[in-house]
Design a protein around this motif. Structure first.
Motif, PDB file in Angstrom:
ATOM      1  N   GLU A  21     -11.856   7.332  -3.859  1.00 41.35           N
ATOM      2  CA  GLU A  21     -10.398   7.300  -3.928  1.00 41.35           C
ATOM      3  C   GLU A  21      -9.862   8.360  -2.997  1.00 41.35           C
ATOM      4  O   GLU A  21     -10.231   9.533  -3.110  1.00 41.35           O
ATOM      5  CB  GLU A  21      -9.917   7.584  -5.359  1.00 41.35           C
ATOM      6  CG  GLU A  21     -10.291   6.529  -6.348  1.00 41.35           C
ATOM      7  CD  GLU A  21      -9.806   6.845  -7.754  1.00 41.35           C
ATOM      8  OE1 GLU A  21      -9.406   7.999  -8.010  1.00 41.35           O
ATOM      9  OE2 GLU A  21      -9.827   5.943  -8.582  1.00 41.35           O
ATOM     10  N   LYS A  24      -3.224   7.628  -0.019  1.00 40.36           N
ATOM     11  CA  LYS A  24      -2.867   6.295   0.470  1.00 40.36           C
ATOM     12  C   LYS A  24      -2.912   6.216   1.983  1.00 40.36           C
ATOM     13  O   LYS A  24      -2.391   7.083   2.686  1.00 40.36           O
ATOM     14  CB  LYS A  24      -1.477   5.921  -0.025  1.00 40.36           C
ATOM     15  CG  LYS A  24      -1.098   4.502   0.313  1.00 40.36           C
ATOM     16  CD  LYS A  24       0.174   4.075  -0.340  1.00 40.36           C
ATOM     17  CE  LYS A  24       0.441   2.618  -0.017  1.00 40.36           C
ATOM     18  NZ  LYS A  24       1.637   2.135  -0.655  1.00 40.36           N
ATOM     19  N   VAL A  62     -10.805  -1.833   2.176  1.00 42.70           N
ATOM     20  CA  VAL A  62      -9.780  -1.426   1.216  1.00 42.70           C
ATOM     21  C   VAL A  62      -9.941  -2.296  -0.028  1.00 42.70           C
ATOM     22  O   VAL A  62      -9.826  -3.512   0.037  1.00 42.70           O
ATOM     23  CB  VAL A  62      -8.364  -1.599   1.809  1.00 42.70           C
ATOM     24  CG1 VAL A  62      -7.312  -1.234   0.779  1.00 42.70           C
ATOM     25  CG2 VAL A  62      -8.207  -0.755   3.053  1.00 42.70           C
ATOM     26  N   HIS A  65      -4.833  -0.586  -3.861  1.00 40.43           N
ATOM     27  CA  HIS A  65      -3.873   0.508  -3.819  1.00 40.43           C
ATOM     28  C   HIS A  65      -3.402   0.707  -5.248  1.00 40.43           C
ATOM     29  O   HIS A  65      -3.077  -0.257  -5.937  1.00 40.43           O
ATOM     30  CB  HIS A  65      -2.677   0.168  -2.927  1.00 40.43           C
ATOM     31  CG  HIS A  65      -3.031  -0.014  -1.486  1.00 40.43           C
ATOM     32  ND1 HIS A  65      -3.428   1.013  -0.681  1.00 40.43           N
ATOM     33  CD2 HIS A  65      -3.063  -1.122  -0.708  1.00 40.43           C
ATOM     34  CE1 HIS A  65      -3.670   0.560   0.533  1.00 40.43           C
ATOM     35  NE2 HIS A  65      -3.461  -0.748   0.543  1.00 40.43           N
ATOM     36  N   GLU A  91      -0.082   8.425  -4.816  1.00 48.02           N
ATOM     37  CA  GLU A  91      -0.462   7.087  -4.347  1.00 48.02           C
ATOM     38  C   GLU A  91      -1.916   7.178  -3.876  1.00 48.02           C
ATOM     39  O   GLU A  91      -2.264   8.061  -3.092  1.00 48.02           O
ATOM     40  CB  GLU A  91       0.436   6.644  -3.196  1.00 48.02           C
ATOM     41  CG  GLU A  91       1.909   6.558  -3.554  1.00 48.02           C
ATOM     42  CD  GLU A  91       2.222   5.394  -4.456  1.00 48.02           C
ATOM     43  OE1 GLU A  91       1.539   4.356  -4.361  1.00 48.02           O
ATOM     44  OE2 GLU A  91       3.154   5.523  -5.252  1.00 48.02           O
ATOM     45  N   THR A  93      -5.602   5.075  -2.529  1.00 47.78           N
ATOM     46  CA  THR A  93      -6.264   3.895  -1.984  1.00 47.78           C
ATOM     47  C   THR A  93      -7.739   3.991  -2.329  1.00 47.78           C
ATOM     48  O   THR A  93      -8.361   5.025  -2.100  1.00 47.78           O
ATOM     49  CB  THR A  93      -6.101   3.823  -0.455  1.00 47.78           C
ATOM     50  OG1 THR A  93      -4.709   3.759  -0.143  1.00 47.78           O
ATOM     51  CG2 THR A  93      -6.793   2.611   0.113  1.00 47.78           C
TER      52      THR A  93
END
Length: 176
Positions: A21, A24, A62, A65, A91, A93
């Motif tokens: 993780e 973002k 990816v 999100h 945030e 990703t």
């Protein structure tokens, strides 16, 4: 083989098939993104960058999100009648590292195919018509009740009764 990458002001040690993780980054879910700031390429002969390794990159898919956990910043000054509560969520990703590239190569592994959900057929597939017929019957009952109510003569509303009078409270006699 491993690599140390830098993204979002943080450094991560990654190997292929790692899931991590990070802050973002741009990219649609399921696409492959390249992370270009590689600080170290490890293996039999590690390569240190100054500050980055020239031509090296890391390819990652990816996964999603999302938002991180809620963080609450609460400040209080005692005896001053002053407090402030503020919160935020980062945030995030989620990435899956697909491969570590050197010498300016392009990624060879594409996005992984998504697993399709297996939809089990409902029990008794031929019985789909029976519930439809039942709903039609229910609809016909509703419409027939409406028709019957419309055809019936209008009933007169019962006369309103006058509110009952409350008995007067007895006054207490005082012995003066």
């Amino acid at each position: 083989m491993f690599a140390v990458i830098k993204t979002g002001g943080r450094q991560y040690r990654v190997v292929p098939d790692d899931v991590l993780e990070i802050g973002k980054i741009a990219g649609e879910v399921g696409t492959i993104v390249q992370l270009g700031e590689v600080l170290v390429l490890g293996g039999d002969t590690p390569v240190l960058g100054a500050p980055t390794v020239a031509g090296a990159s890391v390819a990652a898919e990816v996964l999603q999100h999302k938002r991180g956990p809620k963080v609450i910043a609460f400040k209080k000054r005692r005896r001053k009648h002053s407090k402030r509560k503020r919160g935020y969520r980062d945030e995030i990703t989620m990435l899956r590292i697909t491969e570590i590239l050197a010498d300016g190569k392009a990624p060879t592994i594409g996005p992984r195919p998504k697993k399709e959900k297996v939809v089990k057929p409902a029990e008794g597939e031929g019985s789909d018509e029976a519930p439809k017929a039942a709903t039609k019957k229910a609809d016909s009952k509703k419409t027939s009740a409406k028709k019957a109510a419309a055809e019936a003569p209008a009933k007169e509303a019962p006369a309103k009764k006058a509110p009952a009078k409350k008995p007067a409270a007895k006054k207490a006699k005082s012995d003066d």
